[in-house]
Design an enzyme around this catalytic site. Structure first.
Site, PDB file in Angstrom:
ATOM      1  N   SER A   1       0.852  -1.191   0.000  1.00  0.00           N
ATOM      2  CA  SER A   1       0.000   0.000   0.000  1.00  0.00           C
ATOM      3  C   SER A   1       0.879   1.228   0.000  1.00  0.00           C
ATOM      4  O   SER A   1       2.085   1.153   0.286  1.00  0.00           O
ATOM      5  CB  SER A   1      -0.897   0.014   1.242  1.00  0.00           C
TER       6      SER A   1
ATOM      7  N   ARG B   1       0.281  -3.596  -7.017  1.00  0.00           N
ATOM      8  CA  ARG B   1      -0.930  -4.286  -6.554  1.00  0.00           C
ATOM      9  C   ARG B   1      -2.146  -3.647  -7.201  1.00  0.00           C
ATOM     10  O   ARG B   1      -2.203  -2.431  -7.378  1.00  0.00           O
ATOM     11  CB  ARG B   1      -1.051  -4.172  -5.021  1.00  0.00           C
TER      12      ARG B   1
ATOM     13  N   THR C   1      -7.341   1.335   4.278  1.00  0.00           N
ATOM     14  CA  THR C   1      -7.051   0.645   5.538  1.00  0.00           C
ATOM     15  C   THR C   1      -8.143   0.838   6.573  1.00  0.00           C
ATOM     16  O   THR C   1      -8.640  -0.134   7.157  1.00  0.00           O
ATOM     17  CB  THR C   1      -5.699   1.112   6.096  1.00  0.00           C
TER      18      THR C   1
ATOM     19  N   CYS D   1       1.084  -6.573 -17.074  1.00  0.00           N
ATOM     20  CA  CYS D   1       1.668  -7.281 -15.930  1.00  0.00           C
ATOM     21  C   CYS D   1       2.873  -6.504 -15.403  1.00  0.00           C
ATOM     22  O   CYS D   1       3.775  -6.160 -16.172  1.00  0.00           O
ATOM     23  CB  CYS D   1       2.089  -8.685 -16.329  1.00  0.00           C
TER      24      CYS D   1
ATOM     25  N   CYS E   1       5.635 -13.937 -10.444  1.00  0.00           N
ATOM     26  CA  CYS E   1       4.336 -13.345 -10.071  1.00  0.00           C
ATOM     27  C   CYS E   1       4.379 -12.715  -8.683  1.00  0.00           C
ATOM     28  O   CYS E   1       4.781 -13.359  -7.706  1.00  0.00           O
ATOM     29  CB  CYS E   1       3.252 -14.413 -10.114  1.00  0.00           C
TER      30      CYS E   1
ATOM     31  N   CYS F   1      -0.381  -9.512  -7.860  1.00  0.00           N
ATOM     32  CA  CYS F   1      -1.087  -8.222  -7.943  1.00  0.00           C
ATOM     33  C   CYS F   1      -2.511  -8.391  -8.427  1.00  0.00           C
ATOM     34  O   CYS F   1      -3.346  -7.517  -8.205  1.00  0.00           O
ATOM     35  CB  CYS F   1      -0.323  -7.255  -8.847  1.00  0.00           C
TER      36      CYS F   1
ATOM     37  N   CYS G   1      -3.688  -9.348 -14.052  1.00  0.00           N
ATOM     38  CA  CYS G   1      -4.000 -10.205 -15.197  1.00  0.00           C
ATOM     39  C   CYS G   1      -5.406 -10.775 -15.086  1.00  0.00           C
ATOM     40  O   CYS G   1      -6.128 -10.883 -16.091  1.00  0.00           O
ATOM     41  CB  CYS G   1      -2.968 -11.323 -15.322  1.00  0.00           C
TER      42      CYS G   1
END
Length: 603
Positions: A107, A355, A391, A546, A572, A575, A578
């Site tokens: 974050s 992310r 959050t 990606c 990978c 996130c 895709c």
């Protein structure tokens, strides 16, 4: 040997980092990618599995929570607090796919402490990693060489003075310690892979993923069946685009409006002390995005253990039309702006990550409860995109859920927490999200961010969100991608290895690792679609959207120009982009073996 460094371009890599950039998880048969994961290729008719023991060990709890982020831990803590207050014994289990709590947390992050205040009122006295108060803030509209200041005032949704800059992974780790002190059973390194249902169709728990499977889908000698975790109520707190949450929403018809998403990038830099301003927050919109694209940047200064750290990042909405748009390269291009590069010059980049995030807001929040469980946090789409805050909504929604579930635990074998929906809709969080519901979709007009700013000023700042209408986001993000013939390729500056970087060296900083000899968890529903549709119609957009170099189109053989898809699943970083932006929704992200993925440190 592990301390030695090798040079790739302008990037010095250690041996582990070098291995990370070179190892890939691939399975190609006759020159074509083949999906072998058991969630797509059932094992019932596979002779290789004929004599394998498929029984599972099971355990029973009052509540099982999937996901160890702010939402899942808040639900766990609140349940145990209520149990202590009422002198009840409540067994709570939390599973988290990361090897340790916080390792997959990613974050910005500036947080409001509403959720923390409500959960642990004396957090300031408990040595929490929440200490860097925001003291000053600026907002700019960026042009290619300059920037235009935007007045910052308390009425703006993004106003942050008084909030806190944090390293959210460290906050999550601290919350995990508090949960364990209360008796929550936490199992990091175990990925929930399957939803379990009872004879009436209600959710009765989850099963963790099977481990010890070769990349061709056959069992290893070390094969172990996943474990069944059964519960009266199962809380899904997987974060944005959870792979089990996606199934739950479809099975119980919970969707109210298609979600809209963005992809957020972040790098953590140690900057020169003379350039560091602890507590300073900056947001921008505009360049390098086009007027009609939603997104922007953030720059957060925090001093942590004497380190002058700056979190710098960029968010791009995933509703873009041009298949040649590259979010990662857009972020790197942003850093070439004179005002940005000036801050970073002489500094050191120490981490990188990306992310997907929910940008749909109030109108895309699904129905929250179903037979046997409920959704909380970003699994429920509670991020306040106008504030760029996920959050405190995650923590508050989870606490409301816990308080709705607790009274029913001794009355039924399987709980449908219907009161959660009612309690959520009567909460201050619901009112907060409703007030800002039209800010994000107001950016979708031909006026782009100028129209969004005008709407925000008229109807949020002055009208406080009381307008009697609710705007929608239109089609799903994947459906907005247009054929390659409609667009031109985009030129991006080459990385200099000092301020801007290539994808390979960036992924090396994530600490990502997966057991190499396992089926790819980036599964395809149809192995022919990438070449037959994505490449031909959209020129292979997965190779650009990606942020970890997972998807590549490579020559099918030595003497041909024909391309095939290669999936580097080892890279990978979980996130979920895709799974969201694939134009045909042919990619289905599932959990790899537990413990795999990035190892962020306080991102």
């Amino acid at each position: 040997m592990s301390g030695s460094r090798f040079v790739i371009g302008n990037m010095k890599l250690t041996v582990p980092q070098l291995l990370q950039t070179s190892r890939i998880c691939r399975y190609v048969v006759n020159g074509k990618w083949t999906t072998t994961h058991y969630t797509q290729k059932p094992r019932e008719n596979d002779e290789r599995w004929k004599d394998v023991d498929m029984t599972r060990v099971s355990d029973e709890y009052d509540v099982v929570i999937v996901g160890g982020g702010p939402a899942g831990l808040s639900a766990a803590i609140r349940l145990k607090q209520l149990a202590a207050e009422h002198n009840k014994e409540v067994r709570v289990c939390l599973v988290e796919k990361a090897p340790e709590l916080g390792a997959h947390t990613f974050s910005g992050a500036v947080i409001q402490t509403d959720g923390l205040d409500r959960l642990i009122p004396d957090w300031k006295e408990q040595e929490s990693p929440v200490f860097q108060k925001v003291t000053s803030e600026k907002i700019y509209i960026m042009t290619a060489k300059g920037r235009i200041p935007v007045p910052v005032m308390p009425l703006l949704p993004i106003y942050n003075v008084g909030n806190y800059v944090v390293r959210l992974g460290h906050v999550v780790k601290w919350l995990g310690e508090k949960a364990e002190e209360l008796g929550v059973e936490i199992y990091p390194g175990y990925a929930a892979q399957e939803i379990l249902y009872d004879e009436n169709g209600a959710v009765k728990g989850i099963a963790t993923n099977d481990v010890g499977i070769n990349k061709d889908g056959s069992p290893k000698e070390s094969f172990e069946r996943g474990m069944e975790l059964l519960a009266k109520c199962t809380i899904f707190a997987e974060g944005c685009r959870g792979h089990l949450t996606k199934q739950i929403i479809k099975k119980f018809d919970l969707e109210t409006h298609p979600m809209s998403y963005g992809i957020g990038f972040k790098e953590l830099w140690e900057v020169e002390p003379s350039k560091h301003k602890p507590g300073y927050v900056e947001h921008t919109l505009g360049w390098p995005l086009m007027v009609g694209q939603y997104g922007g940047s953030f720059t957060y200064h925090i001093e942590d253990n004497g380190q002058p750290l700056v979190a710098i990042g960029h968010i791009s909405a995933l509703d873009y039309k041009n298949p040649y748009f590259n979010p990662f390269k857009t972020f790197q291009k942003f850093k070439t702006h004179p005002k940005v590069s000036e801050l970073l010059e002489g500094g050191t980049r120490i981490s990188y990550g990306a992310r997907a995030l929910n940008e749909g807001g109030f109108q895309t929040i699904p129905k929250l409860s179903f037979a046997g469980g409920c959704l909380v946090g970003c699994s429920a789409g509670t991020l306040n995109v106008a504030k760029l805050k996920g959050t405190h909504p995650a923590m508050l929604s989870a606490q409301i859920a816990a308080e709705s579930i607790f009274p029913e635990l001794e009355n039924s074998e399987r709980i449908t927490p219907e009161s959660y929906q009612k309690n959520f809709e009567s909460s201050a969080l619901y009112k907060e999200l409703k007030k800002s519901r039209n800010v994000r979709p107001s950016f979708n007009t031909k006026l782009g961010y100028y129209g969004g700013m005008l709407y925000t000023g008229l109807f949020y700042v002055f009208g406080r969100g009381i307008e009697p209408w609710t705007l929608n986001h239109g089609k799903k993000d994947n459906e907005k991608l247009e054929p390659k013939e409609n667009h031109k390729e985009i030129e991006y500056p080459k990385p200099d290895g000092k301020i801007t970087f290539d994808l390979l060296s960036s992924v090396a900083l994530t600490g990502t690792n997966h057991e190499e000899n396992q089926p790819s968890h980036l599964t395809l529903k149809n192995d022919d679609v990438p070449e037959d549709v994505n490449l031909k119609k959209f020129d292979g957009p997965e190779s650009r959207f990606c942020p970890a170099g997972v998807y590549e189109y490579v020559p099918r053989g030595e003497n041909t120009d024909e391309l095939r898809l290669q999936i580097n699943a080892q890279n990978c970083i979980h996130c979920k982009t895709c799974d969201i932006k694939d134009p045909t929704q042919n990619i289905n992200w599932v959990a790899p073996e537990g413990g795999g993925g990035p190892k962020y440190d306080g991102c």
